[in-house]
Design a protein around this motif. Sequence first.
Motif, PDB file in Angstrom:
ATOM      1  N   LEU A 201       1.310 -18.596  20.313  1.00 46.52           N
ATOM      2  CA  LEU A 201       1.938 -19.244  19.164  1.00 46.52           C
ATOM      3  C   LEU A 201       2.935 -20.304  19.608  1.00 46.52           C
ATOM      4  O   LEU A 201       2.985 -21.410  19.045  1.00 46.52           O
ATOM      5  CB  LEU A 201       2.625 -18.194  18.283  1.00 46.52           C
ATOM      6  CG  LEU A 201       3.386 -18.723  17.064  1.00 46.52           C
ATOM      7  CD1 LEU A 201       2.432 -19.430  16.107  1.00 46.52           C
ATOM      8  CD2 LEU A 201       4.125 -17.599  16.358  1.00 46.52           C
ATOM      9  N   CYS A 202       3.731 -19.988  20.631  1.00 42.09           N
ATOM     10  CA  CYS A 202       4.697 -20.969  21.141  1.00 42.09           C
ATOM     11  C   CYS A 202       3.976 -22.199  21.694  1.00 42.09           C
ATOM     12  O   CYS A 202       4.417 -23.340  21.484  1.00 42.09           O
ATOM     13  CB  CYS A 202       5.569 -20.341  22.222  1.00 42.09           C
ATOM     14  SG  CYS A 202       6.684 -19.046  21.618  1.00 42.09           S
ATOM     15  N   SER A 203       2.856 -21.980  22.383  1.00 43.04           N
ATOM     16  CA  SER A 203       2.084 -23.117  22.899  1.00 43.04           C
ATOM     17  C   SER A 203       1.535 -23.959  21.758  1.00 43.04           C
ATOM     18  O   SER A 203       1.561 -25.198  21.813  1.00 43.04           O
ATOM     19  CB  SER A 203       0.933 -22.608  23.770  1.00 43.04           C
ATOM     20  OG  SER A 203       1.419 -21.851  24.858  1.00 43.04           O
ATOM     21  N   ILE A 207       2.153 -27.928  20.874  1.00 42.84           N
ATOM     22  CA  ILE A 207       1.050 -28.866  20.663  1.00 42.84           C
ATOM     23  C   ILE A 207       1.141 -29.496  19.277  1.00 42.84           C
ATOM     24  O   ILE A 207       0.946 -30.703  19.104  1.00 42.84           O
ATOM     25  CB  ILE A 207      -0.295 -28.152  20.855  1.00 42.84           C
ATOM     26  CG1 ILE A 207      -0.439 -27.701  22.317  1.00 42.84           C
ATOM     27  CG2 ILE A 207      -1.452 -29.057  20.465  1.00 42.84           C
ATOM     28  CD1 ILE A 207      -1.635 -26.819  22.563  1.00 42.84           C
ATOM     29  N   ALA A 208       1.437 -28.657  18.263  1.00 43.13           N
ATOM     30  CA  ALA A 208       1.533 -29.173  16.898  1.00 43.13           C
ATOM     31  C   ALA A 208       2.666 -30.188  16.773  1.00 43.13           C
ATOM     32  O   ALA A 208       2.555 -31.174  16.037  1.00 43.13           O
ATOM     33  CB  ALA A 208       1.745 -28.019  15.915  1.00 43.13           C
ATOM     34  N   THR A 209       3.770 -29.966  17.495  1.00 42.44           N
ATOM     35  CA  THR A 209       4.871 -30.925  17.469  1.00 42.44           C
ATOM     36  C   THR A 209       4.428 -32.273  18.034  1.00 42.44           C
ATOM     37  O   THR A 209       4.716 -33.333  17.456  1.00 42.44           O
ATOM     38  CB  THR A 209       6.061 -30.380  18.278  1.00 42.44           C
ATOM     39  OG1 THR A 209       6.469 -29.125  17.739  1.00 42.44           O
ATOM     40  CG2 THR A 209       7.224 -31.350  18.238  1.00 42.44           C
ATOM     41  N   THR A 210       3.712 -32.227  19.148  1.00 40.18           N
ATOM     42  CA  THR A 210       3.209 -33.472  19.739  1.00 40.18           C
ATOM     43  C   THR A 210       2.258 -34.191  18.788  1.00 40.18           C
ATOM     44  O   THR A 210       2.348 -35.409  18.585  1.00 40.18           O
ATOM     45  CB  THR A 210       2.491 -33.167  21.062  1.00 40.18           C
ATOM     46  OG1 THR A 210       3.389 -32.483  21.938  1.00 40.18           O
ATOM     47  CG2 THR A 210       2.019 -34.445  21.721  1.00 40.18           C
ATOM     48  N   VAL A 211       1.348 -33.414  18.188  1.00 36.99           N
ATOM     49  CA  VAL A 211       0.392 -34.017  17.250  1.00 36.99           C
ATOM     50  C   VAL A 211       1.128 -34.608  16.049  1.00 36.99           C
ATOM     51  O   VAL A 211       0.798 -35.706  15.570  1.00 36.99           O
ATOM     52  CB  VAL A 211      -0.639 -32.968  16.796  1.00 36.99           C
ATOM     53  CG1 VAL A 211      -1.513 -33.514  15.675  1.00 36.99           C
ATOM     54  CG2 VAL A 211      -1.503 -32.534  17.970  1.00 36.99           C
ATOM     55  N   GLY A 212       2.153 -33.902  15.558  1.00 36.47           N
ATOM     56  CA  GLY A 212       2.921 -34.414  14.424  1.00 36.47           C
ATOM     57  C   GLY A 212       3.629 -35.721  14.746  1.00 36.47           C
ATOM     58  O   GLY A 212       3.652 -36.649  13.921  1.00 36.47           O
ATOM     59  N   ILE A 213       4.202 -35.808  15.948  1.00 38.69           N
ATOM     60  CA  ILE A 213       4.877 -37.044  16.357  1.00 38.69           C
ATOM     61  C   ILE A 213       3.886 -38.200  16.403  1.00 38.69           C
ATOM     62  O   ILE A 213       4.137 -39.297  15.883  1.00 38.69           O
ATOM     63  CB  ILE A 213       5.560 -36.852  17.727  1.00 38.69           C
ATOM     64  CG1 ILE A 213       6.722 -35.868  17.602  1.00 38.69           C
ATOM     65  CG2 ILE A 213       6.050 -38.180  18.274  1.00 38.69           C
ATOM     66  CD1 ILE A 213       7.332 -35.475  18.930  1.00 38.69           C
TER      67      ILE A 213
END
Length: 484
Positions: A201-203, A207-213
């Motif tokens: 989940l932390c990974s 990844i989701a943060t990078t995709v969101g940016i």
Amino acid sequence: MPTFWIMITVLALAAAGFVVGRSQAVRAVSGNTRLLHSRPNYYGWNVALFTALPPLLLLLIWVLAQPAIVARAVEDHIPAEAIADNESRSLLMADVQRSATELGRAVSAGTLTEAEAAALTPLDKAAFDRLAKAGAKVSDTPHVLAAAQDYRSINKTAARLLTGLALALALGGMALALSRTVPEFRARNVVEQVVRGVLILCSLIAIATTVGIVLSLVFESYNFFRLYPWQDFFFGTEWTPSFGGGSKLGILPLLWGTLYISVIALLVAVPIGLFAAVYMSEYASQRVRSIVKPAIEVLAGIPTIVYGLFALVTVGPLIRDWLAMPLGLGNSASSVMTAGLVMGMMLIPFVSSLSDDIINAVPQSLRDGSLALGSTPSETIRQVVLPAALPGIVGAVLLAASRAIGETMIVVLGAGAMARISPNPFEAMTTITVKIVGQLTGDNDFASPETLVAFALGLTLFVITLGLNVFALYIVRKYREQYE
């Protein structure tokens, strides 16, 4: 109950569950822990995890979703004619949230009672006078005040519901875990699976943060290119933004300044950092190394604003007085050379530390073999050690280049803010990062191309740095040599 105290309560219950679960497992075998499938601590951790994780996950979801849910609920109580467009909606909701916060502070300070805050109207002059004396700025617009009261009411109701659900989940998870705490229960397997799930989940969050940016940059850049031709942006040689219209937003002057300053910084950082790494790894005694290496790495801990002030106050005037003016190349303390030199100083520990670790990773047997064949220490370093470490050194240099391209404060104070294309290193220029900050600073129209251009600049910078990082990884992986 505030979210913080809910979290503390849940963690306290989890700690209690750990103790109770471990004790129950030990009691079930009358103290003979060899009869348990897993060690006693695993039974305790099983209870603690099932007590803490469900309510903490609920709190995380609530923290992320609460602003949108409450705002949507409050908007339903605002007259449609009060909201003209999306910009008016955001400004109105900001006023509602501010008024709700001020009402909450007034109740906490005793300026108003809870009942008075809930029943406050613009006609209640005495209450508003008390608020004004206390420094509370509550809107007296009827629909804004009513929405602020609804905002507080919904948040209070949601907080009570959240508290009840979180405690229910914690106690339910504890009861379920305790009911399964028997000697044959595979507690270790369950705990390891839960921990693995948490790590996954932390990974996924990272990844989701990078995709969101990336998606935020892409979508806003798309909006910009709908308003401004991409040909003029990528191939324009003039940068003159004007919120009144007639802007020329060519990226080439900014890209020139970014690359020019970065190249000068690397010309300073790479030789000094590499030679320092060679000295520390090959020539320095252990005592000297223990002093020199931390002394160099102190440079990495200095805030960039301090480097910027050093460039503005010391380095810039020195370069102007001793080089630029005597050579007739300029009379400004802000220049590409100033920013490049100071940025190079900042990058020295990045290059030296990475290169030192890479050089030290070269097997000692290669050095011994070279010396046994009659090579001198300097020849061994030049012809054996450095070629073996070259892929890693190239990767370190490219990573330092990415760091240089993204620097802002040193450029602001050391190089100025003039967007131009010039070969003269003693003239003031600027970079992409500086203009990103400039275009997003102030009360600007967020739908104008002059503001949205910041996202196009950010996307361009992201692509450049990503390309450098990918190339660095490619070099390291392609040319890395494995030694026995």
